[in-house]
Design a protein around this motif. Structure first.
Motif, PDB file in Angstrom:
ATOM      1  N   ALA A 108      -0.844  -0.961 -18.120  1.00 30.74           N
ATOM      2  CA  ALA A 108      -1.397   0.301 -17.626  1.00 30.74           C
ATOM      3  C   ALA A 108      -1.558   0.293 -16.114  1.00 30.74           C
ATOM      4  CB  ALA A 108      -2.742   0.575 -18.295  1.00 30.74           C
ATOM      5  N   ALA A 109      -1.693  -0.883 -15.514  1.00 35.62           N
ATOM      6  CA  ALA A 109      -1.871  -0.975 -14.064  1.00 35.62           C
ATOM      7  C   ALA A 109      -0.602  -0.622 -13.299  1.00 35.62           C
ATOM      8  CB  ALA A 109      -2.335  -2.380 -13.676  1.00 35.62           C
ATOM      9  N   ALA A 110       0.547  -0.651 -13.970  1.00 35.31           N
ATOM     10  CA  ALA A 110       1.785  -0.223 -13.332  1.00 35.31           C
ATOM     11  C   ALA A 110       2.021   1.275 -13.534  1.00 35.31           C
ATOM     12  CB  ALA A 110       2.968  -1.006 -13.898  1.00 35.31           C
ATOM     13  N   ARG A 111       1.103   1.941 -14.210  1.00 38.99           N
ATOM     14  CA  ARG A 111       1.239   3.360 -14.530  1.00 38.99           C
ATOM     15  C   ARG A 111       0.101   4.176 -13.932  1.00 38.99           C
ATOM     16  NH1 ARG A 111       1.432   7.962 -15.713  1.00 38.99           N
ATOM     17  NH2 ARG A 111       2.577   7.787 -13.785  1.00 38.99           N
ATOM     18  N   ASN A 112      -1.098   3.615 -13.945  1.00 35.87           N
ATOM     19  CA  ASN A 112      -2.287   4.320 -13.503  1.00 35.87           C
ATOM     20  C   ASN A 112      -2.687   3.808 -12.121  1.00 35.87           C
ATOM     21  OD1 ASN A 112      -5.286   4.626 -13.136  1.00 35.87           O
ATOM     22  ND2 ASN A 112      -5.077   5.768 -15.043  1.00 35.87           N
ATOM     23  N   LYS A 113      -2.718   4.702 -11.123  1.00 33.65           N
ATOM     24  CA  LYS A 113      -2.929   4.275  -9.743  1.00 33.65           C
ATOM     25  C   LYS A 113      -4.333   3.720  -9.506  1.00 33.65           C
ATOM     26  CE  LYS A 113       1.175   5.981  -8.819  1.00 33.65           C
ATOM     27  NZ  LYS A 113       1.486   6.754 -10.030  1.00 33.65           N
ATOM     28  N   ALA A 114      -5.322   4.184 -10.280  1.00 37.82           N
ATOM     29  CA  ALA A 114      -6.674   3.633 -10.123  1.00 37.82           C
ATOM     30  C   ALA A 114      -6.715   2.193 -10.600  1.00 37.82           C
ATOM     31  CB  ALA A 114      -7.681   4.489 -10.897  1.00 37.82           C
ATOM     32  N   LEU A 115      -6.116   1.928 -11.773  1.00 37.11           N
ATOM     33  CA  LEU A 115      -6.035   0.558 -12.271  1.00 37.11           C
ATOM     34  C   LEU A 115      -5.150  -0.298 -11.369  1.00 37.11           C
ATOM     35  CD1 LEU A 115      -5.629   1.273 -16.097  1.00 37.11           C
ATOM     36  CD2 LEU A 115      -7.729   0.724 -14.852  1.00 37.11           C
ATOM     37  N   MET A 116      -4.122   0.317 -10.820  1.00 39.28           N
ATOM     38  CA  MET A 116      -3.209  -0.398  -9.925  1.00 39.28           C
ATOM     39  C   MET A 116      -3.947  -0.899  -8.690  1.00 39.28           C
ATOM     40  SD  MET A 116       0.346   1.086  -8.274  1.00 39.28           S
ATOM     41  CE  MET A 116       0.914   1.638  -9.881  1.00 39.28           C
ATOM     42  N   ALA A 117      -4.817  -0.071  -8.132  1.00 39.96           N
ATOM     43  CA  ALA A 117      -5.575  -0.477  -6.946  1.00 39.96           C
ATOM     44  C   ALA A 117      -6.443  -1.684  -7.242  1.00 39.96           C
ATOM     45  CB  ALA A 117      -6.433   0.693  -6.449  1.00 39.96           C
ATOM     46  N   THR A 118      -7.053  -1.696  -8.422  1.00 39.62           N
ATOM     47  CA  THR A 118      -7.875  -2.849  -8.814  1.00 39.62           C
ATOM     48  C   THR A 118      -7.018  -4.094  -8.975  1.00 39.62           C
ATOM     49  OG1 THR A 118      -9.455  -1.389  -9.931  1.00 39.62           O
ATOM     50  CG2 THR A 118      -9.463  -3.711 -10.558  1.00 39.62           C
ATOM     51  N   ALA A 119      -5.858  -3.936  -9.616  1.00 39.35           N
ATOM     52  CA  ALA A 119      -4.955  -5.073  -9.816  1.00 39.35           C
ATOM     53  C   ALA A 119      -4.425  -5.593  -8.486  1.00 39.35           C
ATOM     54  CB  ALA A 119      -3.799  -4.667 -10.735  1.00 39.35           C
ATOM     55  N   PHE A 120      -4.093  -4.689  -7.572  1.00 39.48           N
ATOM     56  CA  PHE A 120      -3.595  -5.109  -6.265  1.00 39.48           C
ATOM     57  C   PHE A 120      -4.660  -5.899  -5.502  1.00 39.48           C
ATOM     58  CE2 PHE A 120      -0.083  -1.698  -5.447  1.00 39.48           C
ATOM     59  CZ  PHE A 120       0.687  -2.291  -6.433  1.00 39.48           C
ATOM     60  N   GLU A 121      -5.890  -5.437  -5.575  1.00 38.44           N
ATOM     61  CA  GLU A 121      -6.956  -6.150  -4.880  1.00 38.44           C
ATOM     62  C   GLU A 121      -7.114  -7.553  -5.438  1.00 38.44           C
ATOM     63  OE1 GLU A 121     -11.621  -5.469  -3.522  1.00 38.44           O
ATOM     64  OE2 GLU A 121     -10.731  -4.197  -5.065  1.00 38.44           O
ATOM     65  N   ALA A 122      -7.075  -7.673  -6.772  1.00 41.51           N
ATOM     66  CA  ALA A 122      -7.210  -8.994  -7.396  1.00 41.51           C
ATOM     67  C   ALA A 122      -6.018  -9.890  -7.085  1.00 41.51           C
ATOM     68  CB  ALA A 122      -7.371  -8.837  -8.908  1.00 41.51           C
ATOM     69  N   GLY A 123      -4.832  -9.272  -6.909  1.00 42.85           N
ATOM     70  CA  GLY A 123      -3.619 -10.046  -6.649  1.00 42.85           C
ATOM     71  C   GLY A 123      -3.309 -10.240  -5.179  1.00 42.85           C
TER      72      GLY A 123
END
Length: 416
Positions: A108-123
């Motif tokens: 879902a993090a590759a689809r939802n920009k809000a989740l993506m932002a969280t994943a990017f910060e963690a990565g």
């Protein structure tokens, strides 16, 4: 060997290229779509399909159950999608069927920009400063507290194709941008995330990195230069690849793309990572898609690099080892999209070039008589021209000349 394979959505140029490629290899292609889209499939597409599952994407969990059951019945050996909205459904279906796919819990993090932002910060992915807003009052409070700088970018959490994305230059534009983000509907009537992202506006040149990952090992195919509009909407007007950049800039782009791919759990398949390169070679990731780049990027890869992306994707989906070797000779290809600044009824598009070896594709997709207007998202583009060759300067100049010769005639008027 003829094997049954599943394709989540067969509509669209990239999907149809996958259907033709699989059918040419004698694979039995089964499409998955919804009832409304199924009725729009042309006869020639139906003739290539061995079967079709019609499901309800408004209920993603049920769609995964339907796909899993159907895949087991036909003995599916591979499952693919190049549809932005179906990448999470694809990851969960692959996991249920035991087929090569991406991490279902992070898809879902590759689809939802809000989740993506969280994943990017963690990565540890370099990205624009981002605030996720749940309602208009929260946005107003942030502005009144001085927490929103200008210019900024306002976008929907679950949009695609630049729909609902606004570059906001002044406080008076903030609320209309919020409403534009909330008005962008997801495809298939899927459940939407009503949250809105407010991001810092990062200056720089825009690129994308096209990559494939197999068993967690990523190969970057190329860097794509992107041409976009200016103003409040940033519509993609063209792509060109491979971009020729200084070594330091290339390293920065590829490093950040690799971080983004890992952050959203891509393990098997293509990715399209959009980035900005600042004047100091600082690289910022805007977003990532767990799919092949749209906008005919796959066709450009074929012409410029001699790599068949469609066959590569099927081989990876089938679990076959993939070795990617660009053809010698250093090719180059660009696509330019047709748009209009006028609003009204499309009368004609004239001055189109003839298809030749160096101009392999010319298409107008908007029908005469249809309503057209200034493009506010990628869906507003009217057609495209692809130009290929070996010298980037010559190819780009030829593409520019072709666009100058094309005339889009519109009868003034508004949508009725």
């Amino acid at each position: 060997m003829s094997e049954p394979v599943l394709l989540l959505e067969a509509a669209g140029p990239e999907s149809q290229a996958l259907v033709r490629t699989a059918a040419a290899s004698s694979h039995r292609v089964h499409a998955v779509t919804d009832a409304a889209t199924f009725t729009s499939y042309p006869d020639e597409l139906h003739q290539l399909l061995a079967g079709c599952l019609v499901t309800d994407f408004t209920r993603p969990a049920q769609a995964v159950a339907d796909i899993t059951g159907y895949g087991r019945r036909i003995g599916a050996r591979a499952l693919l999608t190049v549809n932005e909205y179906l990448t999470e459904v694809a990851a969960r279906s692959c996991a249920a069927l035991g087929l090569p796919g991406n991490d279902p819990e992070r898809a879902a993090a590759a689809r939802n920009k809000a989740l993506m932002a969280t994943a990017f910060e963690a990565g540890h992915v370099t990205m624009p400063s981002t605030t996720v807003v749940t309602d208009l009052r929260e946005l107003r409070d942030l502005h009144e507290a001085g927490a929103v700088g200008f210019p900024c970018v306002v976008k929907p959490a679950d949009g695609a194709g630049s729909a609902g994305v606004t570059v906001v230059a002044a406080p008076a534009e903030l609320e209309p941008a919020w409403h534009a983000a909330r008005a962008a509907p997801p495809m298939y009537g899927m459940p939407r995330d009503d949250r809105v992202l407010v991001q810092e506006h990062v200056p720089g040149r825009e690129f994308s990195v096209e990559s494939v990952t197999q068993h967690g090992v990523t190969t970057h195919l190329c860097i794509t230069r992107k041409y976009t509009t200016n103003g409040i909407h940033r519509v993609e007007l063209g792509h060109a690849l491979p971009a020729r950049l200084p070594a330091a800039a290339e390293r920065a782009l590829l490093d950040q793309a690799g971080r983004a791919i890992a952050a959203v759990g891509v393990r098997n398949g293509a990715t399209h990572t959009e980035l900005l390169l600042g004047p100091d070679d600082r690289c910022t990731v805007l977003e990532i898609g767990a799919r092949l780049g749209a906008g005919h990027i796959g066709v450009l890869i074929q012409h410029a690099l001699g790599i068949d992306p469609w066959r590569t994707l099927w081989d990876m989906a089938l679990g076959r080892p993939v070795t990617i070797t660009p053809a010698p000779g250093g090719g180059y290809a660009t696509v330019r999209f047709l748009t209009t600044h006028q609003e009204g009824q499309l009368v004609a598009v004239t001055g189109l070039p003839t298809v030749t070896r160096s101009i392999p594709a010319v298409r107008v997709r908007a029908a005469a008589g249809s309503y057209v207007g200034p493009a506010t998202s990628n869906r507003g583009r009217l057609g495209h021209v692809i130009v290929t060759g070996h010298d980037p300067r010559i190819v780009d100049e030829q593409a520019d000349q072709i666009l100058r010769r094309i005339t889009v005639t519109v009868a003034p008027g508004s949508r009725t």
